[in-house]
Design a protein around this motif. Structure first.
Motif, PDB file in Angstrom:
ATOM      1  N   ALA A   1       0.845  -1.203   0.000  1.00 59.34           N
ATOM      2  CA  ALA A   1       0.000   0.000   0.000  1.00 59.34           C
ATOM      3  C   ALA A   1       0.882   1.256   0.000  1.00 59.34           C
ATOM      4  N   SER A   2       1.945   1.230   0.752  1.00 59.65           N
ATOM      5  CA  SER A   2       2.860   2.367   0.831  1.00 59.65           C
ATOM      6  C   SER A   2       3.544   2.618  -0.516  1.00 59.65           C
ATOM      7  N   ASP A   3       3.930   1.554  -1.200  1.00 65.74           N
ATOM      8  CA  ASP A   3       4.547   1.694  -2.526  1.00 65.74           C
ATOM      9  C   ASP A   3       3.581   2.381  -3.493  1.00 65.74           C
ATOM     10  N   LYS A   4       2.318   2.000  -3.444  1.00 65.56           N
ATOM     11  CA  LYS A   4       1.294   2.614  -4.298  1.00 65.56           C
ATOM     12  C   LYS A   4       1.215   4.114  -3.997  1.00 65.56           C
ATOM     13  N   CYS A   5       1.172   4.464  -2.726  1.00 68.65           N
ATOM     14  CA  CYS A   5       1.089   5.876  -2.339  1.00 68.65           C
ATOM     15  C   CYS A   5       2.321   6.641  -2.801  1.00 68.65           C
ATOM     16  N   HIS A   6       3.480   6.021  -2.658  1.00 72.41           N
ATOM     17  CA  HIS A   6       4.729   6.668  -3.076  1.00 72.41           C
ATOM     18  C   HIS A   6       4.694   6.956  -4.578  1.00 72.41           C
ATOM     19  N   LYS A   7       4.231   5.987  -5.380  1.00 73.16           N
ATOM     20  CA  LYS A   7       4.137   6.178  -6.835  1.00 73.16           C
ATOM     21  C   LYS A   7       3.155   7.285  -7.189  1.00 73.16           C
ATOM     22  N   GLU A   8       2.157   7.487  -6.334  1.00 72.46           N
ATOM     23  CA  GLU A   8       1.146   8.520  -6.567  1.00 72.46           C
ATOM     24  C   GLU A   8       1.496   9.823  -5.844  1.00 72.46           C
ATOM     25  N   ASN A   9       2.719   9.905  -5.335  1.00 72.76           N
ATOM     26  CA  ASN A   9       3.203  11.088  -4.611  1.00 72.76           C
ATOM     27  C   ASN A   9       2.310  11.473  -3.436  1.00 72.76           C
ATOM     28  N   ARG A  10       1.861  10.471  -2.713  1.00 72.75           N
ATOM     29  CA  ARG A  10       1.067  10.707  -1.501  1.00 72.75           C
ATOM     30  C   ARG A  10       1.853  10.176  -0.321  1.00 72.75           C
ATOM     31  N   ARG A  11       1.639  10.796   0.833  1.00 73.28           N
ATOM     32  CA  ARG A  11       2.359  10.384   2.034  1.00 73.28           C
ATOM     33  C   ARG A  11       1.494   9.606   3.006  1.00 73.28           C
ATOM     34  N   THR A  12       0.185   9.618   2.816  1.00 75.27           N
ATOM     35  CA  THR A  12      -0.720   8.966   3.764  1.00 75.27           C
ATOM     36  C   THR A  12      -1.353   7.733   3.139  1.00 75.27           C
ATOM     37  N   VAL A  13      -1.190   6.603   3.805  1.00 78.29           N
ATOM     38  CA  VAL A  13      -1.834   5.354   3.385  1.00 78.29           C
ATOM     39  C   VAL A  13      -3.231   5.337   3.998  1.00 78.29           C
ATOM     40  N   ASN A  14      -4.255   5.107   3.178  1.00 77.76           N
ATOM     41  CA  ASN A  14      -5.617   5.056   3.712  1.00 77.76           C
ATOM     42  C   ASN A  14      -6.212   3.653   3.540  1.00 77.76           C
ATOM     43  N   GLY A  15      -7.418   3.492   3.994  1.00 80.25           N
ATOM     44  CA  GLY A  15      -8.073   2.186   3.941  1.00 80.25           C
ATOM     45  C   GLY A  15      -8.229   1.650   2.534  1.00 80.25           C
ATOM     46  N   ASP A  16      -8.510   2.529   1.583  1.00 75.30           N
ATOM     47  CA  ASP A  16      -8.633   2.089   0.188  1.00 75.30           C
ATOM     48  C   ASP A  16      -7.311   1.541  -0.335  1.00 75.30           C
ATOM     49  N   ASP A  17      -6.208   2.149   0.090  1.00 80.35           N
ATOM     50  CA  ASP A  17      -4.888   1.669  -0.326  1.00 80.35           C
ATOM     51  C   ASP A  17      -4.619   0.270   0.221  1.00 80.35           C
ATOM     52  N   VAL A  18      -5.007   0.041   1.464  1.00 79.98           N
ATOM     53  CA  VAL A  18      -4.808  -1.279   2.073  1.00 79.98           C
ATOM     54  C   VAL A  18      -5.666  -2.323   1.337  1.00 79.98           C
ATOM     55  N   CYS A  19      -6.906  -1.970   1.018  1.00 76.42           N
ATOM     56  CA  CYS A  19      -7.769  -2.893   0.268  1.00 76.42           C
ATOM     57  C   CYS A  19      -7.180  -3.185  -1.104  1.00 76.42           C
ATOM     58  N   TRP A  20      -6.653  -2.145  -1.758  1.00 76.86           N
ATOM     59  CA  TRP A  20      -6.005  -2.334  -3.057  1.00 76.86           C
ATOM     60  C   TRP A  20      -4.822  -3.294  -2.911  1.00 76.86           C
TER      61      TRP A  20
ATOM     62  N   ARG B   1     -16.020  -3.973   2.395  1.00 80.13           N
ATOM     63  CA  ARG B   1     -17.344  -3.935   3.049  1.00 80.13           C
ATOM     64  C   ARG B   1     -17.232  -3.297   4.425  1.00 80.13           C
ATOM     65  N   TYR B   2     -16.217  -3.678   5.189  1.00 81.88           N
ATOM     66  CA  TYR B   2     -16.006  -3.107   6.519  1.00 81.88           C
ATOM     67  C   TYR B   2     -15.744  -1.608   6.421  1.00 81.88           C
ATOM     68  N   LEU B   3     -14.885  -1.222   5.488  1.00 79.65           N
ATOM     69  CA  LEU B   3     -14.530   0.183   5.315  1.00 79.65           C
ATOM     70  C   LEU B   3     -15.766   1.011   4.972  1.00 79.65           C
ATOM     71  N   TYR B   4     -16.610   0.471   4.096  1.00 77.93           N
ATOM     72  CA  TYR B   4     -17.846   1.166   3.732  1.00 77.93           C
ATOM     73  C   TYR B   4     -18.735   1.352   4.964  1.00 77.93           C
ATOM     74  N   LYS B   5     -18.905   0.280   5.747  1.00 77.75           N
ATOM     75  CA  LYS B   5     -19.739   0.365   6.956  1.00 77.75           C
ATOM     76  C   LYS B   5     -19.148   1.333   7.970  1.00 77.75           C
ATOM     77  N   LEU B   6     -17.838   1.318   8.128  1.00 76.04           N
ATOM     78  CA  LEU B   6     -17.171   2.231   9.055  1.00 76.04           C
ATOM     79  C   LEU B   6     -17.398   3.679   8.644  1.00 76.04           C
ATOM     80  N   ARG B   7     -17.219   3.952   7.367  1.00 76.41           N
ATOM     81  CA  ARG B   7     -17.416   5.327   6.878  1.00 76.41           C
ATOM     82  C   ARG B   7     -18.863   5.770   7.038  1.00 76.41           C
ATOM     83  N   GLU B   8     -19.793   4.869   6.787  1.00 77.83           N
ATOM     84  CA  GLU B   8     -21.217   5.186   6.954  1.00 77.83           C
ATOM     85  C   GLU B   8     -21.518   5.495   8.423  1.00 77.83           C
ATOM     86  N   PHE B   9     -20.975   4.675   9.325  1.00 74.73           N
ATOM     87  CA  PHE B   9     -21.166   4.895  10.760  1.00 74.73           C
ATOM     88  C   PHE B   9     -20.593   6.254  11.173  1.00 74.73           C
ATOM     89  N   GLU B  10     -19.391   6.558  10.691  1.00 73.58           N
ATOM     90  CA  GLU B  10     -18.762   7.834  11.044  1.00 73.58           C
ATOM     91  C   GLU B  10     -19.561   9.017  10.496  1.00 73.58           C
TER      92      GLU B  10
END
Length: 126
Positions: free
Chosen positions: A52-71, A87-96
Protein backbone atom coordinates in the motif's frame (compact mmCIF):
# COMPACT_ATOMS: atom_id res chain seq x y z
CA UNK A 1 16.06 -11.16 17.55
CA UNK A 2 17.45 -7.63 17.92
CA UNK A 3 15.64 -4.68 19.49
CA UNK A 4 14.54 -3.16 16.15
CA UNK A 5 12.81 -6.40 15.13
CA UNK A 6 11.08 -6.60 18.50
CA UNK A 7 9.65 -3.08 18.11
CA UNK A 8 8.00 -4.03 14.78
CA UNK A 9 6.05 -6.97 16.24
CA UNK A 10 2.37 -6.99 17.12
CA UNK A 11 2.10 -7.01 20.95
CA UNK A 12 2.24 -10.60 22.22
CA UNK A 13 -0.63 -9.99 24.67
CA UNK A 14 -2.91 -9.04 21.77
CA UNK A 15 -1.87 -12.13 19.84
CA UNK A 16 -2.59 -14.36 22.83
CA UNK A 17 -5.98 -12.71 23.39
CA UNK A 18 -7.01 -13.25 19.77
CA UNK A 19 -5.81 -16.86 19.81
CA UNK A 20 -7.78 -17.56 23.02
CA UNK A 21 -10.99 -16.27 21.40
CA UNK A 22 -10.73 -18.93 18.70
CA UNK A 23 -9.71 -21.90 20.85
CA UNK A 24 -11.87 -23.86 23.31
CA UNK A 25 -11.80 -22.40 26.86
CA UNK A 26 -9.76 -25.31 28.19
CA UNK A 27 -7.03 -25.03 25.53
CA UNK A 28 -3.56 -23.88 26.51
CA UNK A 29 -1.25 -21.89 24.23
CA UNK A 30 2.50 -22.25 24.49
CA UNK A 31 4.79 -19.24 24.46
CA UNK A 32 6.39 -20.62 21.30
CA UNK A 33 3.00 -20.78 19.54
CA UNK A 34 2.20 -17.18 20.50
CA UNK A 35 5.61 -16.00 19.32
CA UNK A 36 5.25 -17.85 16.00
CA UNK A 37 1.83 -16.31 15.33
CA UNK A 38 3.16 -12.92 16.48
CA UNK A 39 5.96 -13.07 13.91
CA UNK A 40 3.65 -14.28 11.12
CA UNK A 41 1.00 -11.64 11.82
CA UNK A 42 3.61 -8.90 12.02
CA UNK A 43 5.19 -10.01 8.76
CA UNK A 44 1.78 -10.15 7.04
CA UNK A 45 0.91 -6.63 8.23
CA UNK A 46 4.28 -5.35 7.02
CA UNK A 47 3.85 -7.09 3.66
CA UNK A 48 0.41 -5.59 2.97
CA UNK A 49 1.33 -2.16 4.36
CA UNK A 50 4.50 -2.08 2.26
CA UNK A 51 2.49 -2.74 -0.90
CA UNK A 52 0.00 0.00 0.00
CA UNK A 53 2.86 2.37 0.83
CA UNK A 54 4.55 1.69 -2.53
CA UNK A 55 1.29 2.61 -4.30
CA UNK A 56 1.09 5.88 -2.34
CA UNK A 57 4.73 6.67 -3.08
CA UNK A 58 4.14 6.18 -6.83
CA UNK A 59 1.15 8.52 -6.57
CA UNK A 60 3.20 11.09 -4.61
CA UNK A 61 1.07 10.71 -1.50
CA UNK A 62 2.36 10.38 2.03
CA UNK A 63 -0.72 8.97 3.76
CA UNK A 64 -1.83 5.35 3.39
CA UNK A 65 -5.62 5.06 3.71
CA UNK A 66 -8.07 2.19 3.94
CA UNK A 67 -8.63 2.09 0.19
CA UNK A 68 -4.89 1.67 -0.33
CA UNK A 69 -4.81 -1.28 2.07
CA UNK A 70 -7.77 -2.89 0.27
CA UNK A 71 -6.00 -2.33 -3.06
CA UNK A 72 -2.86 -3.97 -1.63
CA UNK A 73 -4.82 -7.02 -0.47
CA UNK A 74 -6.22 -7.44 -3.97
CA UNK A 75 -2.91 -6.72 -5.67
CA UNK A 76 -1.21 -9.39 -3.57
CA UNK A 77 -3.85 -11.99 -4.41
CA UNK A 78 -5.88 -11.75 -1.20
CA UNK A 79 -9.13 -10.92 -3.02
CA UNK A 80 -11.34 -12.39 -0.29
CA UNK A 81 -9.68 -10.15 2.29
CA UNK A 82 -9.96 -7.14 -0.04
CA UNK A 83 -13.70 -7.68 -0.50
CA UNK A 84 -14.30 -8.14 3.24
CA UNK A 85 -12.18 -5.09 4.08
CA UNK A 86 -14.00 -2.95 1.51
CA UNK A 87 -17.34 -3.93 3.05
CA UNK A 88 -16.01 -3.11 6.52
CA UNK A 89 -14.53 0.18 5.31
CA UNK A 90 -17.85 1.17 3.73
CA UNK A 91 -19.74 0.36 6.96
CA UNK A 92 -17.17 2.23 9.05
CA UNK A 93 -17.42 5.33 6.88
CA UNK A 94 -21.22 5.19 6.95
CA UNK A 95 -21.17 4.89 10.76
CA UNK A 96 -18.76 7.83 11.04
CA UNK A 97 -20.97 9.93 8.72
CA UNK A 98 -24.04 9.17 10.82
CA UNK A 99 -22.21 9.97 14.03
CA UNK A 100 -20.92 13.25 12.57
CA UNK A 101 -24.45 14.17 11.47
CA UNK A 102 -25.83 13.38 14.95
CA UNK A 103 -23.13 15.50 16.57
CA UNK A 104 -23.73 18.28 14.07
CA UNK A 105 -27.49 18.01 14.69
CA UNK A 106 -27.09 18.33 18.46
CA UNK A 107 -24.70 21.26 18.00
CA UNK A 108 -27.24 22.94 15.69
CA UNK A 109 -29.97 22.40 18.30
CA UNK A 110 -27.75 23.92 21.00
CA UNK A 111 -27.08 26.90 18.72
CA UNK A 112 -30.81 27.22 17.93
CA UNK A 113 -31.67 27.05 21.65
CA UNK A 114 -29.06 29.69 22.49
CA UNK A 115 -30.32 31.93 19.68
CA UNK A 116 -33.91 31.42 20.81
CA UNK A 117 -33.02 32.26 24.43
CA UNK A 118 -31.17 35.34 23.22
CA UNK A 119 -34.21 36.43 21.17
CA UNK A 120 -36.48 35.88 24.17
CA UNK A 121 -34.24 38.00 26.37
CA UNK A 122 -34.28 40.79 23.82
CA UNK A 123 -38.05 40.63 23.52
CA UNK A 124 -38.66 40.72 27.26
CA UNK A 125 -36.19 43.52 27.93
CA UNK A 126 -37.47 45.86 25.24
Amino acid sequence: MDMDEHVKLVPIANVGRIMKQILPPTAKISKEAKETIQECASEFISFVTGEASDKCHKENRRTVNGDDVCWAFSSLGFDNYAEAMLRYLYKLREFERQRANQTKGSNDEDTDEAASESENQEITTT
